[in-house]
Motif scaffolding. Structure first.
Motif, PDB file in Angstrom:
ATOM      1  N   PHE A  52       0.853  -1.184   0.000  1.00 31.50           N
ATOM      2  CA  PHE A  52       0.000   0.000   0.000  1.00 31.50           C
ATOM      3  C   PHE A  52       0.889   1.234   0.000  1.00 31.50           C
ATOM      4  O   PHE A  52       1.786   1.366   0.839  1.00 31.50           O
ATOM      5  N   HIS A  53       0.649   2.133  -0.928  1.00 31.54           N
ATOM      6  CA  HIS A  53       1.511   3.301  -1.107  1.00 31.54           C
ATOM      7  C   HIS A  53       1.259   4.369  -0.050  1.00 31.54           C
ATOM      8  O   HIS A  53       0.219   4.398   0.614  1.00 31.54           O
ATOM      9  N   MET A  59      -2.819  11.555  -1.562  1.00 31.57           N
ATOM     10  CA  MET A  59      -2.150  11.540  -2.856  1.00 31.57           C
ATOM     11  C   MET A  59      -1.323  10.255  -2.942  1.00 31.57           C
ATOM     12  O   MET A  59      -1.385   9.411  -2.063  1.00 31.57           O
ATOM     13  N   GLY A  60      -0.539  10.135  -4.008  1.00 30.68           N
ATOM     14  CA  GLY A  60       0.257   8.930  -4.211  1.00 30.68           C
ATOM     15  C   GLY A  60      -0.433   7.981  -5.164  1.00 30.68           C
ATOM     16  O   GLY A  60      -1.606   8.157  -5.524  1.00 30.68           O
ATOM     17  N   GLU A  61       0.307   6.977  -5.580  1.00 30.72           N
ATOM     18  CA  GLU A  61      -0.244   6.022  -6.534  1.00 30.72           C
ATOM     19  C   GLU A  61       0.366   4.652  -6.301  1.00 30.72           C
ATOM     20  O   GLU A  61       1.472   4.527  -5.768  1.00 30.72           O
ATOM     21  N   ARG A  62      -0.364   3.643  -6.716  1.00 26.82           N
ATOM     22  CA  ARG A  62       0.106   2.276  -6.518  1.00 26.82           C
ATOM     23  C   ARG A  62       1.447   2.070  -7.233  1.00 26.82           C
ATOM     24  O   ARG A  62       1.765   2.734  -8.214  1.00 26.82           O
ATOM     25  N   VAL A  87       4.040  -9.859  -5.811  1.00 30.35           N
ATOM     26  CA  VAL A  87       3.733  -8.581  -5.166  1.00 30.35           C
ATOM     27  C   VAL A  87       2.522  -7.968  -5.849  1.00 30.35           C
ATOM     28  O   VAL A  87       2.471  -7.859  -7.078  1.00 30.35           O
ATOM     29  N   ALA A  88       1.546  -7.563  -5.039  1.00 30.73           N
ATOM     30  CA  ALA A  88       0.383  -6.823  -5.521  1.00 30.73           C
ATOM     31  C   ALA A  88       0.407  -5.445  -4.888  1.00 30.73           C
ATOM     32  O   ALA A  88       0.435  -5.333  -3.657  1.00 30.73           O
ATOM     33  N   SER A  89       0.449  -4.411  -5.697  1.00 36.19           N
ATOM     34  CA  SER A  89       0.421  -3.047  -5.170  1.00 36.19           C
ATOM     35  C   SER A  89      -0.929  -2.439  -5.503  1.00 36.19           C
ATOM     36  O   SER A  89      -1.288  -2.322  -6.678  1.00 36.19           O
ATOM     37  N   ALA A 130       1.485  -8.159   4.333  1.00 37.25           N
ATOM     38  CA  ALA A 130       1.157  -6.764   4.034  1.00 37.25           C
ATOM     39  C   ALA A 130       2.377  -5.884   4.266  1.00 37.25           C
ATOM     40  O   ALA A 130       3.141  -6.097   5.211  1.00 37.25           O
ATOM     41  N   TRP A 131       2.536  -4.885   3.414  1.00 38.34           N
ATOM     42  CA  TRP A 131       3.659  -3.951   3.491  1.00 38.34           C
ATOM     43  C   TRP A 131       3.179  -2.587   3.014  1.00 38.34           C
ATOM     44  O   TRP A 131       2.404  -2.492   2.068  1.00 38.34           O
ATOM     45  N   GLY A 132       3.639  -1.546   3.683  1.00 36.89           N
ATOM     46  CA  GLY A 132       3.299  -0.211   3.236  1.00 36.89           C
ATOM     47  C   GLY A 132       4.269   0.814   3.774  1.00 36.89           C
ATOM     48  O   GLY A 132       4.991   0.560   4.744  1.00 36.89           O
TER      49      GLY A 132
END
Length: 294
Positions: A52-53, A59-62, A87-89, A130-132
Motif C-alpha cells: 500500500f503506497h 495523494m500517491g499512486e500504486r 507482489v500486488a500493489s 502486508a507492506w506499506g
C-alpha cells in the motif's frame, strides 16, 4: 527486473459510488528463477506481499514508494519479486473521495481478492503479507491487526506478517510527538490526519482512536517489522516505538529497526541511498524469514 510478468491495472474492488480500484501484480518467473532466499513456490505456491503506497492518504499512486525512494532507482518491489515473491500493489480511496474507514475497507478488499485468486497466480494463500510506507504503512498495520474484524461484514482478510515503513500508529498523540522542526503535524488545521478522519484529532479523539493501529494490538497479532528514521519530520519516530512497545507487551512478535539521521522517505543529510538500501534489505529479509517458517 529479471523475473516474470507485470500485470497492470487489475480491478479488485468497486466501492459503491466510487471509481473501481486497481492493483498491479508482479509475478516471479518461477521457482528456478535463480533466487537463493528460500522464498520459492514450494508445493502450495509463491509467498505474496500486498503493498500500500504512501502520500498522506490524500495523494500517491500504486507501485510507488514516494518520489524520493522512487528516484533512488532501487526498485524495492522488483527486488521482492526477484527474491521469489508475488507482489500486488493496490489502490485505495484517497481522502478527496472518502474518509476513514474507507481506506481500510479497500485494503482488506485487496487481501481478499488476492486470496480468492491465489490459484490463478500461483500464490500460497497461507503466506500473504502486508507492506506499506507512511500512510500505506498505517493501512498495512491496520490490516494485520484487524483481521476478520467485522468492519465490513467480510472475513478472510488476514495476513501472515506486516512490514511498515514510518507508519502513523496513534493519531491522538502524533501532534505532541512531532519534532521541533516538523514539516507537518497531525494537530495542524487541515492536516493529513484530519482529512483522513474528517475532523481535527483533538476534536474527535474517538475517531482518531478508531483509525489508529495501536488501538487494535492483541496477543495473536501477526509478526511485525517496523522501520523508521530517527529524524522523521512527518511521522514522529515515537509512533513506531509506541506500537513496538504495545506489541511486545501483548506478547506479539515485533522487530523495530531505527535508522539514524534518516528523514521521511529515507532522506539522509548526505543525500545517499544508504537508509533506503538498509530499509529495503531488512524488509526483504523479514519477509524471506517469514516465508521460510511455513
Amino acid at each position: 527486473m529479471t523475473a516474470g510478468q507485470v500485470l497492470k491495472g487489475i480491478e479488485f474492488f468497486h466501492p459503491g459510488g466510487a471509481t473501481p480500484l486497481l492493483l498491479d501484480l508482479y509475478l516471479p518467473a518461477g521457482s528456478d528463477a535463480g533466487c537463493d532466499t528460500g522464498a520459492d513456490a514450494g508445493e502450495s505456491g509463491f509467498p505474496a506481499v500486498i503493498h500500500f503506497h504512501g502520500g498522506g492518504w490524500r495523494m500517491g499512486e500504486r507501485s510507488s514508494l514516494g518520489p524520493t525512494v522512487d528516484g533512488f532507482g532501487l526498485s524495492p518491489i522488483e527486488q521482492l519479486v526477484e527474491a521469489g515473491f508475488v507482489v500486488a500493489s493496490a489502490d485505495y480511496r484517497l481522502t478527496d473521495a472518502a474518509t476513514f474507514p474507507a481506506q481500510l475497507l479497500d485494503a482488506k478488499a485487496a487481501v481478499r481478492w488476492l486470496r480468492a485468486h491465489a490459484a490463478d497466480y500461483g500464490v500460497d494463500p497461507g503466506r500473504i503479507y502486508a507492506w506499506g510506507d507512511s500512510a500505506g504503512g498505517h493501512l498495512a498495520s491496520l490490516v494485520g491487526l484487524t483481521a476478520r474484524a467485522a468492519t465490513d461484514g467480510a472475513t478472510d482478510d488476514d495476513v501472515a506478517a506486516v512490514a511498515a515503513w514510518y507508519p502513523p500508529t496513534d493519531l491522538n498523540r502524533m501532534g505532541e510527538q512531532a519534532r521541533p522542526d516538523a514539516v507537518a503535524r497531525a494537530d495542524d488545521p487541515g492536516s493529513r490526519e484530519a482529512l483522513l478522519i474528517g475532523a481535527q484529532p483533538a476534536d474527535a479523539p474517538d475517531k482518531a482512536k478508531a483509525a489508529s493501529p495501536l488501538t487494535y494490538v492483541h496477543p495473536d497479532a501477526p509478526p511485525f517489522l517496523l522501520v523508521h528514521g530517527t529524524a522523521d519530520r512527518f511521522v514522529p519516530v515515537a509512533q513506531s516505538a509506541s506500537l513496538t512497545e504495545a506489541l511486545e507487551s501483548a506478547g506479539a512478535a515485533v522487530e523495530l529497526l531505527l535508522i539514524e539521521d534518516a528523514d521521511h522517505m529515507w532522506q539522509l543529510p548526505d543525500g545517499t541511498q544508504a537508509a533506503a538500501r538498509q530499509a529495503t534489505a531488512a524488509t526483504i529479509d523479514f519477509f524471506r524469514r517469514q516465508a521460510q517458517k511455513h
